[in-house]
Design a protein around this motif. Structure first.
Motif, short mmCIF file in Angstrom:
data_model
loop_
_atom_site.label_atom_id
_atom_site.label_comp_id
_atom_site.label_asym_id
_atom_site.label_seq_id
_atom_site.Cartn_x
_atom_site.Cartn_y
_atom_site.Cartn_z
N UNK A 1 0.85 -1.18 0.00
CA UNK A 1 0.00 0.00 0.00
C UNK A 1 0.89 1.24 0.00
N UNK A 2 0.60 2.18 -0.90
CA UNK A 2 1.48 3.33 -1.10
C UNK A 2 0.70 4.64 -1.07
N UNK A 3 1.30 5.64 -0.42
CA UNK A 3 0.88 7.03 -0.61
C UNK A 3 1.94 7.67 -1.50
N UNK A 4 1.50 8.24 -2.62
CA UNK A 4 2.44 8.77 -3.62
C UNK A 4 2.05 10.18 -4.03
N UNK B 1 -4.48 17.47 -3.02
CA UNK B 1 -4.62 17.03 -4.43
C UNK B 1 -3.34 16.46 -5.01
N UNK B 2 -2.22 16.65 -4.33
CA UNK B 2 -0.94 16.14 -4.84
C UNK B 2 -0.64 14.73 -4.34
N UNK B 3 -1.51 14.18 -3.50
CA UNK B 3 -1.27 12.83 -2.96
C UNK B 3 -2.29 11.84 -3.49
N UNK B 4 -1.84 10.60 -3.66
CA UNK B 4 -2.72 9.54 -4.15
C UNK B 4 -2.44 8.25 -3.39
N UNK B 5 -3.48 7.43 -3.29
CA UNK B 5 -3.40 6.13 -2.63
C UNK B 5 -3.39 5.04 -3.70
N UNK B 6 -2.37 4.20 -3.64
CA UNK B 6 -2.16 3.15 -4.64
C UNK B 6 -2.01 1.81 -3.93
N UNK B 7 -2.63 0.78 -4.50
CA UNK B 7 -2.54 -0.56 -3.94
C UNK B 7 -1.98 -1.52 -4.99
N UNK B 8 -1.02 -2.33 -4.56
CA UNK B 8 -0.45 -3.39 -5.40
C UNK B 8 -0.56 -4.68 -4.61
N UNK B 9 -1.03 -5.74 -5.24
CA UNK B 9 -1.35 -6.94 -4.48
C UNK B 9 -1.00 -8.21 -5.25
N UNK B 10 -0.62 -9.22 -4.49
CA UNK B 10 -0.44 -10.57 -5.02
C UNK B 10 -1.43 -11.47 -4.32
N UNK B 11 -2.29 -12.13 -5.09
CA UNK B 11 -3.25 -13.08 -4.53
C UNK B 11 -2.50 -14.36 -4.16
N UNK B 12 -2.50 -14.71 -2.90
CA UNK B 12 -1.76 -15.88 -2.44
C UNK B 12 -2.60 -17.14 -2.59
N UNK C 1 -1.37 -10.97 -9.98
CA UNK C 1 -1.03 -9.60 -9.60
C UNK C 1 -2.20 -8.66 -9.82
N UNK C 2 -2.17 -7.56 -9.07
CA UNK C 2 -3.20 -6.53 -9.16
C UNK C 2 -2.57 -5.18 -8.84
N UNK C 3 -2.95 -4.16 -9.58
CA UNK C 3 -2.52 -2.79 -9.31
C UNK C 3 -3.70 -1.86 -9.53
N UNK C 4 -3.88 -0.89 -8.63
CA UNK C 4 -4.91 0.12 -8.85
C UNK C 4 -4.54 1.42 -8.15
N UNK C 5 -4.66 2.51 -8.89
CA UNK C 5 -4.54 3.84 -8.32
C UNK C 5 -5.95 4.25 -7.90
N UNK C 6 -6.30 3.98 -6.64
CA UNK C 6 -7.66 4.25 -6.18
C UNK C 6 -7.99 5.74 -6.21
N UNK C 7 -6.98 6.58 -6.06
CA UNK C 7 -7.22 8.02 -6.05
C UNK C 7 -7.56 8.58 -7.42
N UNK C 8 -7.33 7.79 -8.47
CA UNK C 8 -7.76 8.21 -9.80
C UNK C 8 -9.28 8.12 -9.95
N UNK C 9 -9.92 7.42 -9.00
CA UNK C 9 -11.36 7.18 -9.08
C UNK C 9 -12.10 7.88 -7.94
#
Length: 438
Positions: free
Chosen positions: A281-284, A317-328, A302-310
């Motif tokens: 989980x990233x704040x970017x 406004x300069x920060x975004x929340x991004x999630x990257x995941x591996x389904x185990x 694998x999965x990636x989503x920039x949730x802050x784009x939605x």
């Protein structure tokens, strides 16, 4: 604490996650005197949201299926948010080594797929929309797809979508019927402000209905039968109740029972296999490739989503929340360091130089996604316990592992409503096993 021990409660609900909060609202509105216990310092469970570096971050990527909106609205919660956009990437292995990231339009309209493969995909989705999923509950997803999609490339693309909708990377275990239902009702929202905006109004509705909520109260044991049941806390406090509803996990629930359930009654709890994921989980501050807001591995889990784009997760406004995941893989060990490195490499492929823009990162190596795979070998939904616990009159359960309806939050909410209605309608032993007893 002494005040709650001096009362006899109609229902003690254990666990103040989404299921516990929802059930308590139904029960209290029906006139029941309800005590809701939570071991953590605040309600929410896996729906808890933390403020990290000025942004609201869920525990891994959370998406709210629109099919859950009905029950949420019944208990007075109306989420705001937006649907993800279809501008995604699919990641494939290349025959000569390395990986290729294909935009969805290129996958569908370009030369990557042969015409026969495109025809397979079109035919599959046309048939899937009207599939009778009730006859596919005991058929594995792997077997189902192999009979309909001869092309491994097309099959893996569909598997990527199903992993995203079920969070499960075990097509040989997963019920095809349950998986197809998730695809048929696949519209989701990314919720503004994270899932705290579901938890907080649920808590308010519970309090307004008269529910007593106590956090920081881990439970030690559940004893007795209706109408004389007891819940003892780890600090020694003893609570009296007519009935008890547990919304913690299946094995956690079994561990609380004194005496234990008979082996034949406990078996349906013990057979459930949890689903986990490794999450970065990233704040970017920005994305090197801002147009890439969503990506899935076709040949990788694998999965990636920039949730802050939605949706909105920060006032900055300069920060975004991004999630990257591996389904185990459910039921199997994983190497945390290797998983984290794999997710970093995944980001290197789709967002080069992403490290330059990280404000804060959090790695969750074994995040619990769901307490149970909807297992084809056990009959799909029919293999899950119902809300009424067989062998212990007065004990009920709810959660994402309970009942004959839905997965993830959908199952939690449906089983919470069902368990509450069973209690309200006095169905404490007439409907045992897997029943929804409305």
């Amino acid at each position: 604490m002494s005040s709650i021990s001096e009362m006899k409660w109609d229902v003690v609900v254990i666990g103040a996650g989404m299921a516990g909060l929802t059930a308590s609202v139904y029960l209290a509105r029906a006139g029941r005197k309800v005590l809701l216990l939570e071991k953590a310092v605040e309600p929410g469970g896996r729906a808890a949201t933390k403020n990290i570096a000025g942004s609201w971050m869920n525990l891994g990527p959370h998406a709210l299926y629109k099919t859950a909106l009905g029950i949420l609205q019944e208990v007075g919660v109306t989420p705001t948010g937006a649907m993800p956009k279809p501008n995604s990437l699919l990641i494939y292995k290349q025959p000569k080594g390395g990986d290729i990231a294909l935009p969805l339009f290129q996958f569908l309209l370009g030369s990557f797929l042969k015409w026969s493969e495109k025809t397979q995909l079109i035919r599959f989705y046309a048939q899937m929309r009207k599939e009778d999923t009730s006859i596919l509950q005991n058929v594995s997803l792997e077997k189902y797809l192999e009979t309909r999609l001869p092309s491994p490339r097309v099959r893996n693309a569909v598997l990527a979508l199903i992993r995203t909708s079920t969070y499960c990377s075990a097509p040989d275990l997963l019920s095809a019927g349950a998986a197809i239902v998730q695809l048929q009702h696949g519209q989701v929202l990314y919720v503004d402000g994270g899932w705290r905006t579901l938890v907080d109004p649920l808590k308010e509705q519970a309090l307004a209905a008269g529910v007593t909520i106590r956090c920081g109260c881990p439970v030690r044991t559940i004893t007795g039968n209706v109408p004389e049941m007891s819940v003892s806390l780890k600090d020694g406090v003893l609570l009296k109740a007519h009935q008890v509803l547990s919304t913690v996990g299946p094995k956690e629930t079994l561990a609380l029972l004194d005496p234990a359930l008979q082996p034949e009654d406990a078996a349906i709890f013990e057979q459930l296999v949890p689903i986990q994921a490794a999450c970065l989980d990233l704040v970017m501050t920005e994305m090197p490739n801002p147009k890439t807001t969503f990506a899935m591995g076709a040949d990788y889990p694998w999965y990636f989503s920039n949730h802050s784009a939605i949706a909105k997760f920060s006032d900055n406004p300069k920060q975004m929340v991004v999630h990257v995941m591996k389904y185990l893989r459910p039921g199997e060990d994983s190497n945390s360091k290797q998983d984290e490195h794999e997710l970093e490499q995944f980001l290197d492929l789709i967002q080069p130089r992403w490290r330059l823009h990280v404000v804060q990162r959090r790695f969750l190596p074994h995040l619990l996604v769901s307490h149970a795979v909807v297992d084809a070998a056990s009959g799909g939904y029919a293999g899950r316990p119902g809300p009424v616990v067989k062998g212990r009159k007065g004990l009920f359960v709810a959660g994402d592992w309970v009942g004959a309806e839905g997965m993830l939050l959908g199952a939690s909410l449906a089983s919470a409503k069902s368990a509450a209605h069973c209690i309200i309608n006095g169905k404490d032993h007439s409907k045992e096993g897997n029943s929804l007893g409305a």
